[in-house]
Design an enzyme around this catalytic site. Structure first.
Site, PDB file in Angstrom:
ATOM      1  N   ASP A 123       0.815  -1.216   0.000  1.00 58.89           N
ATOM      2  CA  ASP A 123       0.000   0.000   0.000  1.00 58.89           C
ATOM      3  C   ASP A 123       0.858   1.280   0.000  1.00 58.89           C
ATOM      4  O   ASP A 123       0.339   2.381   0.015  1.00 58.89           O
ATOM      5  CB  ASP A 123      -0.946   0.003   1.210  1.00 58.89           C
ATOM      6  CG  ASP A 123      -0.201  -0.092   2.537  1.00 58.89           C
ATOM      7  OD1 ASP A 123       1.056  -0.068   2.538  1.00 58.89           O
ATOM      8  OD2 ASP A 123      -0.871  -0.199   3.582  1.00 58.89           O
ATOM      9  N   ASP A 246      19.283  -6.211  -1.302  1.00 63.06           N
ATOM     10  CA  ASP A 246      18.662  -4.887  -1.484  1.00 63.06           C
ATOM     11  C   ASP A 246      18.710  -4.089  -0.178  1.00 63.06           C
ATOM     12  O   ASP A 246      18.425  -2.894  -0.175  1.00 63.06           O
ATOM     13  CB  ASP A 246      17.214  -5.015  -1.969  1.00 63.06           C
ATOM     14  CG  ASP A 246      16.388  -5.952  -1.109  1.00 63.06           C
ATOM     15  OD1 ASP A 246      16.796  -7.121  -0.955  1.00 63.06           O
ATOM     16  OD2 ASP A 246      15.355  -5.522  -0.576  1.00 63.06           O
TER      17      ASP A 246
HETATM   18  P1  AMP Z   1      12.007  -4.273   2.906  1.00 65.40           P
HETATM   19  O1  AMP Z   1      11.487  -5.544   3.484  1.00 65.40           O
HETATM   20  O2  AMP Z   1      11.643  -3.077   3.680  1.00 65.40           O
HETATM   21  O3  AMP Z   1      13.455  -4.332   2.594  1.00 65.40           O
HETATM   22  O4  AMP Z   1      11.251  -4.107   1.506  1.00 65.40           O
HETATM   23  C1  AMP Z   1      11.351  -5.006   0.437  1.00 65.40           C
HETATM   24  C2  AMP Z   1      10.603  -4.457  -0.767  1.00 65.40           C
HETATM   25  O5  AMP Z   1       9.205  -4.358  -0.499  1.00 65.40           O
HETATM   26  C3  AMP Z   1      11.027  -3.064  -1.182  1.00 65.40           C
HETATM   27  O6  AMP Z   1      10.955  -2.980  -2.572  1.00 65.40           O
HETATM   28  C4  AMP Z   1       9.983  -2.179  -0.538  1.00 65.40           C
HETATM   29  O7  AMP Z   1       9.849  -0.940  -1.180  1.00 65.40           O
HETATM   30  C5  AMP Z   1       8.750  -3.029  -0.675  1.00 65.40           C
HETATM   31  N1  AMP Z   1       7.728  -2.713   0.350  1.00 65.40           N
HETATM   32  C6  AMP Z   1       7.800  -2.974   1.664  1.00 65.40           C
HETATM   33  N2  AMP Z   1       6.690  -2.540   2.298  1.00 65.40           N
HETATM   34  C7  AMP Z   1       5.898  -1.982   1.370  1.00 65.40           C
HETATM   35  C8  AMP Z   1       4.614  -1.365   1.404  1.00 65.40           C
HETATM   36  N3  AMP Z   1       3.919  -1.212   2.537  1.00 65.40           N
HETATM   37  N4  AMP Z   1       4.127  -0.907   0.232  1.00 65.40           N
HETATM   38  C9  AMP Z   1       4.806  -1.048  -0.922  1.00 65.40           C
HETATM   39  N5  AMP Z   1       5.993  -1.622  -1.004  1.00 65.40           N
HETATM   40  C10 AMP Z   1       6.559  -2.093   0.120  1.00 65.40           C
HETATM   41 MG    MG Z   2      14.571  -2.816   2.005  1.00 59.97          MG
END
Ligand code: AMP
Ligand code: MG
Length: 476
Positions: A123, A246
């Site tokens: 979201d 990432d």
């Molecule tokens: P992370 O787990 O924070 O490293 O995120 C992994 C991927 O998921 C990244 O591309 C983030 O931008 C995406 N992501 C995480 N949470 C959300 C969210 N609530 N809405 C959209 N993308 C998300």
């Molecule tokens: Mg991340």
């Protein structure tokens, strides 16, 4: 009061396939939670204006300040070892860059600012819990002297965010020397876009390692920075929790605080993250995982290292293979300081490992044990007193041979305070109910983590069994 941010953007001048240009999505009722005054000043921003209605509108994504060039950065990455060809800022936007008072270029990013082309099923939002958690932990890391992204501000949005239940929505303003990740390089490598790889390499070198040269120079610089970073994590009892490629920054800063945690009881194989079923990112696995991530980085930039693939592989492999040695040296330096040693002697590693073994067997509190070392409280935390006394005798002899002032070295290497999970949870629970006093208090105390202060005595205490946080969540 009009908010002035002295933007000087460079990422937005890279080709359009590096990002998606777009503005933040407005929110109904933004409210200030916290502004980081010192950091604002460092960035050339007036913290009082940041706190005004104008400032809050910008921090919530309801206004875009002059000079900003909001964009979502694209990247890919290995998540828990599995390849994701398309990730990117799914809930974040780079507002722009400023050159800070020390001359360093810094990104200003909104996290939780709405959907982007990279949101996939998400979201684009964040809720108050993870925003407070990242604010507390990233600022605590900075105060501990560990390279990290910073928190400039936190606001609530007035819109609920639906997770297991509806929670208050929030936006964190994050500051980093850049948000370039191993996954950013992997994105272009997987598309065999050598031109993009070359531009990204030049951009990263200019920003982070101006003294290094070429792709191999960048690889070596990142390897060295990450070896030091992970050694510092180990010394603080920090578990990142999601060391996906990432979430590995080229700058060598700690980035993407999700289900991260500081250990209370020392347990080498400790895992907190609810999504880390197989313990891939356990405390003691972090150095090995970093080698793996750096091997992915090396693979991504191979075509830039040498036109001949075999030569490139040979040279890059040599570089990656140096990580264990660099890590061991950095780790030894960190832990030598933790036991009060300034000099280098054969046998130091063994001395430290013997102590860590005793701590693990005795289920010692990682932070408190090291802080108490040399005093009378330390021995109370290990079960095997006989073994500890034998260790302490060897340690004392080693300290006597050392040129440093052990007590002073230890007081500067072993914090009194780390952000304990149960205290973070307590602050979040109160914050969600509208009371930010525990957050303010915790954050305030963690700004001086090496100071002994009777007023923060309770924050040093490990959790009681019913307070213990056994799992942390990704918080997306
Ligand atoms: P992370 O787990 O924070 O490293 O995120 C992994 C991927 O998921 C990244 O591309 C983030 O931008 C995406 N992501 C995480 N949470 C959300 C969210 N609530 N809405 C959209 N993308 C998300
Ligand atoms: Mg991340």
């Amino acid at each position: 009061m009009t908010l002035h941010i002295p933007f000087d953007n460079s990422y937005g001048r890279l080709p359009e396939r590096f990002y998606a240009r777009q503005g933040p999505a407005p929110v109904p009722a933004p409210k200030m939670v916290k502004v980081n005054d010192d950091l604002a000043r460092e960035l050339g921003i007036d913290p009082d204006v940041l706190r005004s209605d104008d400032g809050v509108a910008v921090l919530a994504g309801n206004a875009v300040p002059e000079g900003a060039d909001p964009l979502a950065q694209v990247y890919a990455g290995h998540q828990f070892g599995g390849w994701s060809p398309q990730l990117g800022d799914g809930r974040a936007l780079l507002l722009g860059e400023v050159v800070d008072t020390s001359g360093t270029r810094r990104d200003i990013q909104l996290k939780g600012s709405g959907r982007t082309p990279y949101s996939r099923m998400g979201d684009g939002r964040a809720w108050l819990g993870p925003v407070m958690r990242e604010y507390i932990v990233s600022e605590a890391m900075h105060a501990l002297g560990i390279p990290t992204t910073r928190a400039l501000a936190a606001v609530t949005t007035g819109a609920p965010v639906l997770r297991e239940a509806p929670y208050p929505g929030a936006v964190l303003t994050r500051v980093a020397t850049s948000h370039i990740r191993v996954g950013t390089f992997q994105f272009f490598a997987s598309r065999q876009d050598e031109d993009a790889l070359r531009r990204l390499t030049d951009h990263a070198l200019a920003r982070h390692y101006p003294e290094a040269e070429g792709a191999l120079g960048l690889l070596d610089a990142v390897i060295s920075a990450q070896a030091k970073l992970v050694a510092q994590w180990m010394g603080a009892g920090f578990i990142h929790g999601v060391m996906n490629t990432d979430n590995t920054a080229i700058s060598g800063e700690t980035i993407d605080y999700g289900p991260c945690a500081f250990m209370d009881t020392y347990e080498p194989g400790k895992v907190f993250s609810s999504i880390d079923q197989f313990g891939r990112y356990a405390y003691n696995k972090q150095p090995d995982i970093m080698v793996w991530n750096l091997a992915q980085f090396a693979t991504a930039i191979l075509p830039l290292i040498d036109k001949d693939q075999n030569t490139a592989i040979e040279v890059a492999t040599d570089s990656v293979n140096r990580f264990p040695e660099l890590f061991r040296a950095a780790w030894l330096e960190v832990f030598r300081h933790k036991i009060g040693l300034a000099d280098v002697e054969d046998g130091d590693a063994e001395l430290i490992h013997r102590l860590l073994d005793l701590m693990a067997k005795g289920e010692a509190d990682f932070t408190n044990f090291f802080r108490a070392l040399g005093g009378n409280d330390a021995v109370d935390q290990v079960l095997d007193r006989e073994a500890f006394d034998a260790w302490a005798a060897d340690w004392q002899a080693r300290v006597d041979r050392d040129s440093g002032d052990a007590a002073d070295i230890m007081a500067r290497a072993n914090p009194v305070l780390t952000p304990r999970n149960h205290r973070i949870e307590e602050a979040i629970e109160a914050g969600v109910a509208g009371d930010f006093a525990p957050f303010e208090r915790l954050h305030g105390a963690l700004a001086a983590p090496f100071d002994e202060d009777d007023a923060t005595e309770d924050l040093r205490r490990p959790p009681a069994p019913d307070e213990e946080v056994r799992q942390t969540f990704c918080g997306t």
